[in-house]
Design an enzyme around this catalytic site. Structure first.
Site, PDB file in Angstrom:
ATOM      1  N   LYS A  51       0.823  -1.205   0.000  1.00  0.00           N
ATOM      2  CA  LYS A  51       0.000   0.000   0.000  1.00  0.00           C
ATOM      3  C   LYS A  51       0.859   1.258   0.000  1.00  0.00           C
ATOM      4  O   LYS A  51       0.611   2.200  -0.765  1.00  0.00           O
ATOM      5  CB  LYS A  51      -0.939  -0.004   1.212  1.00  0.00           C
ATOM      6  CG  LYS A  51      -2.048  -1.039   1.132  1.00  0.00           C
ATOM      7  CD  LYS A  51      -2.791  -1.174   2.457  1.00  0.00           C
ATOM      8  CE  LYS A  51      -3.848  -2.265   2.373  1.00  0.00           C
ATOM      9  NZ  LYS A  51      -4.518  -2.515   3.656  1.00  0.00           N
ATOM     10  N   GLN A  95      -4.848  -1.208   9.715  1.00  0.00           N
ATOM     11  CA  GLN A  95      -4.734  -2.526   9.099  1.00  0.00           C
ATOM     12  C   GLN A  95      -5.402  -3.591   9.968  1.00  0.00           C
ATOM     13  O   GLN A  95      -5.108  -3.717  11.152  1.00  0.00           O
ATOM     14  CB  GLN A  95      -3.256  -2.888   8.887  1.00  0.00           C
ATOM     15  CG  GLN A  95      -3.026  -4.212   8.218  1.00  0.00           C
ATOM     16  CD  GLN A  95      -3.550  -4.251   6.790  1.00  0.00           C
ATOM     17  OE1 GLN A  95      -3.451  -3.283   6.051  1.00  0.00           O
ATOM     18  NE2 GLN A  95      -4.114  -5.379   6.409  1.00  0.00           N
ATOM     19  N   ASP A 118     -11.012   3.105   4.173  1.00  0.00           N
ATOM     20  CA  ASP A 118     -11.472   1.724   4.068  1.00  0.00           C
ATOM     21  C   ASP A 118     -12.978   1.655   3.841  1.00  0.00           C
ATOM     22  O   ASP A 118     -13.497   0.636   3.376  1.00  0.00           O
ATOM     23  CB  ASP A 118     -11.122   0.947   5.340  1.00  0.00           C
ATOM     24  CG  ASP A 118      -9.901   0.045   5.165  1.00  0.00           C
ATOM     25  OD1 ASP A 118      -9.574  -0.292   4.012  1.00  0.00           O
ATOM     26  OD2 ASP A 118      -9.294  -0.323   6.182  1.00  0.00           O
TER      27      ASP A 118
END
Length: 288
Positions: A51, A95, A118
């Site tokens: 990422k 995460q 997200d």
């Protein structure tokens, strides 16, 4: 045929890189993403590394906060509050999965919804459910829709889509996105009766159940489009480890019209859509 997620993701990233450069010139805003990772899970660190690398490659700012596995929930929430208050941070990602002593719902709820790249915050989930514009949409479901359209075209109206899986991360949001595309939706799961027969009705089959090679050829309608979200690590009798999806690719590939391979399908699109969400969040700041 394979739906080439790597190529489609690259094309999206190339497009985003142009927009990132334009935003920096026109408004002096350079999109910035901060990723928090708690603990030392090897897979999570690989995901975060990818990422960060791709964020920087398209001209965005990328920061990583690594916290020890015994981090308290209070400390993590304090870190999020700092990021929420920092006007130079446009996207925040924690995460997952988190260590078991941390409450994922509480952590996600602590992220400013406008920075929740997200797309997991209840505000963003609610906007998706209500069909409202302005929310940030979960990345993997976004990628699934883009991959389906790459094969089927932009109009998915009237197609029957079956989603195997009802998670808040993939199953439910991808069903809502398909509904917005005017598909007829069936959400299947572990309690669904006659699951194979249900799947066989699908023009679009999205497999997000987390079981290696779960979907077999006799579950699939001739000519169906298959989006395989699963990423499962299996070891052969000879000791070779490889990644496979939720769909038994070798069985199914000759029966369907198109399928996303694992790896190289949905995975690359997830990161590309994360970058897209970060750009959207930065534009809101720049244009307000």
């Amino acid at each position: 045929m394979n739906i080439d997620g790597k190529l489609i993701a690259k094309n999206l990233r190339d497009h985003l890189a142009v927009e990132v450069a334009e935003l920096k010139v026109s408004h002096g805003v350079q999109p910035s993403l901060t990723v928090i990772i708690v603990g030392d899970d090897p897979a999570s660190h690989v995901y975060v590394k990818n990422k960060i690398k791709q964020t920087q490659e398209i001209g965005m700012i990328s920061n990583e906060i690594v916290l020890p596995i015994d981090t308290t929930e209070e400390h993590l929430l304090n870190e999020l509050e700092k990021l929420n208050s920092d006007n130079n941070v446009h996207g925040i990602l924690v995460q997952l999965p988190l260590p078991k002593h941390l409450n994922e719902n509480a952590v996600i709820s602590a992220i400013n919804p406008e920075k929740d790249v997200d797309g997991f915050h209840a505000v963003n989930s609610g906007k998706l459910f209500n069909g409202e514009e302005g929310g940030l949409v979960p990345c993997t479901p976004q990628g699934c829709i883009l991959l389906a359209k790459e094969h089927l075209g932009t109009d998915l109206s009237g197609l029957h889509a079956v989603v195997i899986g009802r998670s808040n991360i993939v199953g439910k949001p991808v069903a809502m996105l398909l509904l917005q595309e005017n598909c007829t939706i069936t959400i299947a799961h572990s309690k669904t009766k006659n699951l194979a027969e249900v799947c066989k009705q699908a023009d679009i089959l999205v497999a997000a159940v987390g079981i290696a090679n779960f979907v077999k050829a006799d579950w699939v309608k001739d000519g169906a489009t298959i989006i395989d979200v699963g990423i499962n690590r299996i070891t052969s009798e000879t000791g070779v480890t490889k990644l496979v999806g939720d769909v038994d690719y070798d069985e199914v590939v000759s029966k369907c019209s198109a399928i996303t391979p694992v790896p190289g399908g949905v995975g690359p699109m997830t990161i590309a859509c994360l970058l897209s969400n970060t750009l959207i969040a930065a534009k809101k700041v720049a244009y307000n």
